[in-house]
Motif scaffolding. Structure first.
Motif, short mmCIF file in Angstrom:
data_model
loop_
_atom_site.label_atom_id
_atom_site.label_comp_id
_atom_site.label_asym_id
_atom_site.label_seq_id
_atom_site.Cartn_x
_atom_site.Cartn_y
_atom_site.Cartn_z
N GLY A 225 0.81 -1.21 0.00
CA GLY A 225 0.00 0.00 0.00
C GLY A 225 0.84 1.26 0.00
O GLY A 225 2.01 1.25 -0.39
N VAL A 226 0.22 2.36 0.44
CA VAL A 226 0.90 3.65 0.47
C VAL A 226 0.76 4.27 1.84
O VAL A 226 -0.13 3.94 2.62
N ASP A 227 1.68 5.22 2.13
CA ASP A 227 1.59 5.95 3.39
C ASP A 227 0.85 7.26 3.16
O ASP A 227 0.34 7.53 2.07
N ASP A 228 0.76 8.09 4.20
CA ASP A 228 -0.02 9.32 4.12
C ASP A 228 0.58 10.37 3.18
O ASP A 228 -0.06 11.38 2.89
N ALA A 229 1.82 10.13 2.72
CA ALA A 229 2.44 11.04 1.75
C ALA A 229 2.35 10.50 0.33
O ALA A 229 2.86 11.11 -0.60
N GLY A 230 1.70 9.34 0.17
CA GLY A 230 1.57 8.76 -1.16
C GLY A 230 2.75 7.91 -1.59
O GLY A 230 2.83 7.50 -2.75
N ARG A 231 3.67 7.64 -0.67
CA ARG A 231 4.82 6.79 -1.01
C ARG A 231 4.42 5.33 -0.97
O ARG A 231 3.68 4.89 -0.09
N LEU A 232 4.91 4.58 -1.95
CA LEU A 232 4.66 3.14 -1.98
C LEU A 232 5.40 2.46 -0.84
O LEU A 232 6.59 2.72 -0.61
N LEU A 233 4.71 1.60 -0.14
CA LEU A 233 5.31 0.80 0.93
C LEU A 233 5.67 -0.56 0.36
O LEU A 233 4.81 -1.25 -0.20
N LEU A 234 6.92 -0.93 0.50
CA LEU A 234 7.41 -2.17 -0.08
C LEU A 234 8.11 -2.97 1.00
O LEU A 234 9.05 -2.50 1.64
N ASP A 235 7.63 -4.20 1.23
CA ASP A 235 8.26 -5.08 2.21
C ASP A 235 9.31 -5.93 1.50
O ASP A 235 8.99 -6.75 0.63
N THR A 236 10.56 -5.71 1.87
CA THR A 236 11.69 -6.40 1.26
C THR A 236 12.36 -7.29 2.30
O THR A 236 12.06 -7.20 3.50
N PRO A 237 13.27 -8.17 1.87
CA PRO A 237 14.00 -9.00 2.84
C PRO A 237 14.76 -8.18 3.88
O PRO A 237 15.01 -8.65 4.99
N GLU A 238 15.08 -6.93 3.52
CA GLU A 238 15.80 -6.07 4.47
C GLU A 238 14.86 -5.25 5.35
O GLU A 238 15.31 -4.48 6.20
N GLY A 239 13.57 -5.39 5.13
CA GLY A 239 12.60 -4.62 5.90
C GLY A 239 11.74 -3.75 5.00
O GLY A 239 11.87 -3.75 3.77
N ARG A 240 10.85 -2.99 5.60
CA ARG A 240 9.94 -2.14 4.85
C ARG A 240 10.65 -0.87 4.39
O ARG A 240 11.34 -0.22 5.17
N ILE A 241 10.47 -0.53 3.11
CA ILE A 241 11.02 0.71 2.58
C ILE A 241 9.88 1.51 1.94
O ILE A 241 8.79 0.99 1.71
N THR A 242 10.15 2.79 1.68
CA THR A 242 9.18 3.63 0.98
C THR A 242 9.78 4.06 -0.35
O THR A 242 10.99 4.28 -0.46
N VAL A 243 8.93 4.18 -1.36
CA VAL A 243 9.37 4.55 -2.71
C VAL A 243 8.57 5.75 -3.15
O VAL A 243 7.33 5.73 -3.15
N LEU A 244 9.27 6.81 -3.53
CA LEU A 244 8.61 8.00 -4.07
C LEU A 244 9.48 8.52 -5.19
O LEU A 244 10.56 9.05 -4.95
N ALA A 245 9.03 8.35 -6.45
CA ALA A 245 9.80 8.81 -7.60
C ALA A 245 8.84 9.11 -8.74
O ALA A 245 7.78 8.48 -8.85
N GLY A 246 9.23 10.07 -9.59
CA GLY A 246 8.33 10.48 -10.64
C GLY A 246 8.27 9.54 -11.83
O GLY A 246 7.26 9.45 -12.49
N ASP A 247 9.36 8.81 -12.11
CA ASP A 247 9.41 7.96 -13.30
C ASP A 247 9.73 6.53 -12.88
O ASP A 247 10.81 6.01 -13.13
N VAL A 248 8.78 5.95 -12.22
CA VAL A 248 8.95 4.58 -11.74
C VAL A 248 7.78 3.75 -12.23
O VAL A 248 6.63 4.17 -12.15
N SER A 249 8.08 2.57 -12.77
CA SER A 249 7.03 1.64 -13.18
C SER A 249 6.91 0.55 -12.14
O SER A 249 7.88 0.17 -11.51
N LEU A 250 5.72 0.06 -11.99
CA LEU A 250 5.46 -1.01 -11.03
C LEU A 250 4.82 -2.16 -11.78
O LEU A 250 3.80 -1.99 -12.45
N ARG A 251 5.43 -3.33 -11.69
CA ARG A 251 4.91 -4.49 -12.41
C ARG A 251 4.91 -5.71 -11.51
O ARG A 251 5.80 -5.86 -10.69
#
Length: 256
Positions: A225-251
Protein backbone atom coordinates in the motif's frame (compact mmCIF):
# COMPACT_ATOMS: atom_id res chain seq x y z
CA UNK A 1 -20.42 16.78 -26.09
CA UNK A 2 -21.89 20.14 -25.22
CA UNK A 3 -19.89 22.40 -22.85
CA UNK A 4 -22.97 24.33 -21.74
CA UNK A 5 -24.78 21.08 -20.92
CA UNK A 6 -21.81 19.72 -18.97
CA UNK A 7 -21.53 22.96 -16.97
CA UNK A 8 -25.27 22.97 -16.27
CA UNK A 9 -25.28 19.36 -15.12
CA UNK A 10 -22.21 19.84 -12.92
CA UNK A 11 -22.31 21.25 -9.39
CA UNK A 12 -18.59 22.16 -9.47
CA UNK A 13 -18.77 25.74 -10.77
CA UNK A 14 -15.86 24.96 -13.12
CA UNK A 15 -15.80 26.51 -16.59
CA UNK A 16 -16.01 23.96 -19.42
CA UNK A 17 -14.70 24.02 -22.98
CA UNK A 18 -15.00 21.30 -25.63
CA UNK A 19 -12.90 21.15 -28.80
CA UNK A 20 -13.40 18.89 -31.79
CA UNK A 21 -9.74 17.94 -32.10
CA UNK A 22 -6.40 18.88 -30.56
CA UNK A 23 -2.99 17.40 -30.05
CA UNK A 24 -3.02 17.39 -26.24
CA UNK A 25 -5.46 18.98 -23.82
CA UNK A 26 -2.67 19.12 -21.23
CA UNK A 27 -0.38 21.03 -23.59
CA UNK A 28 -3.20 23.40 -24.49
CA UNK A 29 -3.97 24.28 -20.87
CA UNK A 30 -0.30 24.63 -19.94
CA UNK A 31 0.08 27.12 -22.81
CA UNK A 32 -2.88 29.11 -21.46
CA UNK A 33 -2.03 28.90 -17.75
CA UNK A 34 -0.78 32.49 -17.55
CA UNK A 35 -4.16 33.77 -18.74
CA UNK A 36 -6.45 31.58 -16.64
CA UNK A 37 -8.45 33.23 -13.86
CA UNK A 38 -10.04 30.07 -12.45
CA UNK A 39 -10.33 26.33 -12.91
CA UNK A 40 -11.06 25.15 -16.44
CA UNK A 41 -12.02 21.78 -17.89
CA UNK A 42 -10.94 21.19 -21.50
CA UNK A 43 -12.42 18.16 -23.26
CA UNK A 44 -11.31 16.96 -26.69
CA UNK A 45 -13.55 14.80 -28.82
CA UNK A 46 -10.38 13.64 -30.58
CA UNK A 47 -6.86 13.89 -29.18
CA UNK A 48 -4.05 13.18 -31.64
CA UNK A 49 -0.93 13.54 -29.49
CA UNK A 50 -1.98 12.44 -26.02
CA UNK A 51 0.80 11.82 -23.54
CA UNK A 52 1.30 9.48 -20.63
CA UNK A 53 3.97 9.37 -17.96
CA UNK A 54 7.67 9.42 -18.95
CA UNK A 55 6.89 10.72 -22.44
CA UNK A 56 4.83 7.71 -23.47
CA UNK A 57 1.99 8.14 -25.97
CA UNK A 58 -1.64 7.78 -24.93
CA UNK A 59 -3.67 6.31 -27.78
CA UNK A 60 -7.42 6.90 -27.87
CA UNK A 61 -10.40 6.98 -30.20
CA UNK A 62 -13.09 9.65 -30.44
CA UNK A 63 -15.90 7.11 -30.12
CA UNK A 64 -14.41 4.95 -27.40
CA UNK A 65 -12.53 7.28 -25.04
CA UNK A 66 -12.86 10.35 -22.89
CA UNK A 67 -9.80 12.60 -23.07
CA UNK A 68 -9.78 15.75 -20.97
CA UNK A 69 -7.68 17.97 -18.74
CA UNK A 70 -8.57 20.08 -15.73
CA UNK A 71 -6.49 23.14 -14.80
CA UNK A 72 -6.56 23.87 -11.06
CA UNK A 73 -4.71 26.57 -9.12
CA UNK A 74 -2.97 25.68 -5.85
CA UNK A 75 -1.82 28.43 -3.54
CA UNK A 76 1.09 26.43 -2.13
CA UNK A 77 4.28 25.31 -3.82
CA UNK A 78 5.06 22.00 -5.48
CA UNK A 79 5.72 20.11 -2.21
CA UNK A 80 2.03 20.64 -1.37
CA UNK A 81 1.10 18.52 -4.39
CA UNK A 82 2.77 15.34 -3.12
CA UNK A 83 0.37 12.46 -3.65
CA UNK A 84 -1.94 14.38 -6.00
CA UNK A 85 -1.91 11.72 -8.79
CA UNK A 86 -3.00 9.10 -6.25
CA UNK A 87 -5.76 11.37 -4.93
CA UNK A 88 -7.03 11.82 -8.49
CA UNK A 89 -7.08 8.03 -8.84
CA UNK A 90 -9.25 7.82 -5.74
CA UNK A 91 -11.58 10.51 -7.12
CA UNK A 92 -12.01 8.59 -10.38
CA UNK A 93 -12.57 5.32 -8.52
CA UNK A 94 -15.14 6.91 -6.19
CA UNK A 95 -17.02 8.44 -9.13
CA UNK A 96 -17.01 5.24 -11.16
CA UNK A 97 -18.24 3.31 -8.12
CA UNK A 98 -21.19 5.72 -7.81
CA UNK A 99 -21.89 4.91 -11.46
CA UNK A 100 -21.85 1.18 -10.76
CA UNK A 101 -18.28 0.26 -11.76
CA UNK A 102 -15.70 -1.21 -9.37
CA UNK A 103 -12.05 -0.50 -10.19
CA UNK A 104 -8.63 -0.98 -8.63
CA UNK A 105 -5.67 1.38 -8.33
CA UNK A 106 -2.04 0.81 -9.27
CA UNK A 107 0.73 3.00 -7.87
CA UNK A 108 1.33 5.72 -8.81
CA UNK A 109 -1.31 6.78 -11.33
CA UNK A 110 -3.25 4.01 -13.07
CA UNK A 111 -6.87 2.91 -12.73
CA UNK A 112 -7.39 -0.81 -13.41
CA UNK A 113 -10.38 -3.00 -14.13
CA UNK A 114 -9.94 -6.75 -13.91
CA UNK A 115 -6.19 -6.21 -13.90
CA UNK A 116 -6.06 -4.20 -17.15
CA UNK A 117 -5.53 -0.46 -17.51
CA UNK A 118 -8.76 1.50 -17.72
CA UNK A 119 -7.54 5.06 -17.19
CA UNK A 120 -4.29 6.96 -16.96
CA UNK A 121 -3.46 10.21 -15.19
CA UNK A 122 -0.80 12.75 -16.14
CA UNK A 123 -0.27 15.83 -13.97
CA UNK A 124 1.92 18.69 -15.14
CA UNK A 125 2.54 21.98 -13.36
CA UNK A 126 3.41 25.56 -14.14
CA UNK A 127 4.20 28.45 -11.83
CA UNK A 128 1.30 30.90 -11.56
CA UNK A 129 1.80 34.65 -12.00
CA UNK A 130 -0.40 35.25 -8.96
CA UNK A 131 1.72 32.91 -6.85
CA UNK A 132 1.40 29.19 -6.28
CA UNK A 133 1.14 26.76 -9.17
CA UNK A 134 -1.29 25.61 -11.81
CA UNK A 135 -1.72 21.86 -11.90
CA UNK A 136 -3.00 20.52 -15.21
CA UNK A 137 -4.57 17.12 -14.61
CA UNK A 138 -4.88 15.09 -17.78
CA UNK A 139 -7.04 11.97 -17.86
CA UNK A 140 -7.68 9.37 -20.52
CA UNK A 141 -10.55 6.97 -19.80
CA UNK A 142 -11.35 3.97 -22.00
CA UNK A 143 -15.04 3.36 -22.63
CA UNK A 144 -14.90 1.12 -25.70
CA UNK A 145 -11.74 -0.42 -27.12
CA UNK A 146 -11.77 -1.16 -30.85
CA UNK A 147 -9.68 -4.20 -31.79
CA UNK A 148 -7.42 -2.16 -34.06
CA UNK A 149 -6.62 0.36 -31.30
CA UNK A 150 -5.89 -2.41 -28.81
CA UNK A 151 -3.55 -3.93 -31.40
CA UNK A 152 -1.76 -0.57 -31.70
CA UNK A 153 -1.39 -0.36 -27.92
CA UNK A 154 0.05 -3.86 -27.91
CA UNK A 155 -1.49 -5.16 -24.71
CA UNK A 156 -4.87 -5.94 -23.23
CA UNK A 157 -6.70 -2.88 -21.92
CA UNK A 158 -9.95 -2.45 -20.03
CA UNK A 159 -13.13 -0.74 -21.18
CA UNK A 160 -16.54 0.28 -19.85
CA UNK A 161 -19.13 -0.66 -22.48
CA UNK A 162 -21.98 -0.11 -20.01
CA UNK A 163 -20.89 3.45 -19.28
CA UNK A 164 -20.25 4.02 -22.98
CA UNK A 165 -24.03 3.98 -23.42
CA UNK A 166 -24.47 6.75 -20.83
CA UNK A 167 -25.07 10.29 -22.06
CA UNK A 168 -21.59 11.74 -22.47
CA UNK A 169 -22.50 15.14 -21.02
CA UNK A 170 -23.90 13.48 -17.88
CA UNK A 171 -20.85 11.23 -17.58
CA UNK A 172 -18.43 14.13 -18.01
CA UNK A 173 -20.35 16.22 -15.45
CA UNK A 174 -20.20 13.36 -12.92
CA UNK A 175 -16.46 12.99 -13.43
CA UNK A 176 -15.93 16.75 -13.13
CA UNK A 177 -17.89 16.90 -9.87
CA UNK A 178 -15.89 14.02 -8.44
CA UNK A 179 -12.58 15.60 -9.42
CA UNK A 180 -13.46 19.09 -8.22
CA UNK A 181 -14.66 17.79 -4.86
CA UNK A 182 -11.48 15.76 -4.45
CA UNK A 183 -9.26 18.69 -5.37
CA UNK A 184 -10.92 20.89 -2.77
CA UNK A 185 -10.46 18.14 -0.19
CA UNK A 186 -6.81 17.77 -1.24
CA UNK A 187 -6.29 21.52 -0.81
CA UNK A 188 -7.58 21.28 2.77
CA UNK A 189 -5.96 18.06 3.93
CA UNK A 190 -3.45 16.76 1.39
CA UNK A 191 -3.13 13.12 0.43
CA UNK A 192 -3.53 11.91 4.01
CA UNK A 193 -7.30 12.32 3.55
CA UNK A 194 -7.19 9.83 0.65
CA UNK A 195 -4.66 7.24 1.81
CA UNK A 196 -7.12 4.81 3.42
CA UNK A 197 -9.42 4.89 0.39
CA UNK A 198 -6.47 4.33 -1.94
CA UNK A 199 -5.30 1.34 0.08
CA UNK A 200 -8.77 -0.21 0.02
CA UNK A 201 -8.55 -0.25 -3.79
CA UNK A 202 -4.88 -1.24 -4.09
CA UNK A 203 -5.01 -3.77 -6.93
CA UNK A 204 -1.69 -5.43 -6.08
CA UNK A 205 -1.82 -5.50 -2.29
CA UNK A 206 0.47 -8.27 -1.05
CA UNK A 207 1.77 -9.10 -4.54
CA UNK A 208 5.48 -9.49 -5.19
CA UNK A 209 6.39 -6.58 -7.44
CA UNK A 210 9.41 -5.03 -9.10
CA UNK A 211 9.99 -1.29 -9.08
CA UNK A 212 11.84 -0.13 -12.18
CA UNK A 213 13.30 3.16 -13.33
CA UNK A 214 14.25 3.40 -16.99
CA UNK A 215 14.34 -0.39 -17.21
CA UNK A 216 16.65 -0.71 -14.21
CA UNK A 217 15.39 -2.72 -11.24
CA UNK A 218 15.48 -0.54 -8.15
CA UNK A 219 13.62 -2.70 -5.65
CA UNK A 220 11.70 -5.93 -5.30
CA UNK A 221 9.31 -6.83 -2.55
CA UNK A 222 5.73 -7.24 -1.45
CA UNK A 223 3.48 -4.25 -2.20
CA UNK A 224 1.99 -3.05 1.09
CA UNK A 225 0.00 0.00 0.00
CA UNK A 226 0.90 3.65 0.47
CA UNK A 227 1.59 5.95 3.39
CA UNK A 228 -0.02 9.32 4.12
CA UNK A 229 2.44 11.04 1.75
CA UNK A 230 1.57 8.76 -1.16
CA UNK A 231 4.82 6.79 -1.01
CA UNK A 232 4.66 3.14 -1.98
CA UNK A 233 5.31 0.80 0.93
CA UNK A 234 7.41 -2.17 -0.08
CA UNK A 235 8.26 -5.08 2.21
CA UNK A 236 11.69 -6.40 1.26
CA UNK A 237 14.00 -9.00 2.84
CA UNK A 238 15.80 -6.07 4.47
CA UNK A 239 12.60 -4.62 5.90
CA UNK A 240 9.94 -2.14 4.85
CA UNK A 241 11.02 0.71 2.58
CA UNK A 242 9.18 3.63 0.98
CA UNK A 243 9.37 4.55 -2.71
CA UNK A 244 8.61 8.00 -4.07
CA UNK A 245 9.80 8.81 -7.60
CA UNK A 246 8.33 10.48 -10.64
CA UNK A 247 9.41 7.96 -13.30
CA UNK A 248 8.95 4.58 -11.74
CA UNK A 249 7.03 1.64 -13.18
CA UNK A 250 5.46 -1.01 -11.03
CA UNK A 251 4.91 -4.49 -12.41
CA UNK A 252 3.90 -7.81 -10.97
CA UNK A 253 7.13 -9.79 -10.78
CA UNK A 254 7.39 -12.17 -13.71
CA UNK A 255 4.78 -10.35 -15.80
CA UNK A 256 5.68 -8.98 -19.21
Amino acid sequence: MNPAAIAALSQSGVAVEVVEETGSTNADLLARAATLSGPLLLVARQQTAGRGRAGRSWLSSSEGSLTFSLAWHFAGGLPRLTGLPLAIGVALADTLERLGVQVGLKWPNDVLRDGDKLAGILIETQAASQGGVWAVIGIGLNLLMPDELEAQIGRSVASLPWLARMDRDELMAALLDGLAGALREFERAGFAAFAARWNLRHAWQGETVTVLDGGTVLHEGSAAGVDDAGRLLLDTPEGRITVLAGDVSLRVKGAE
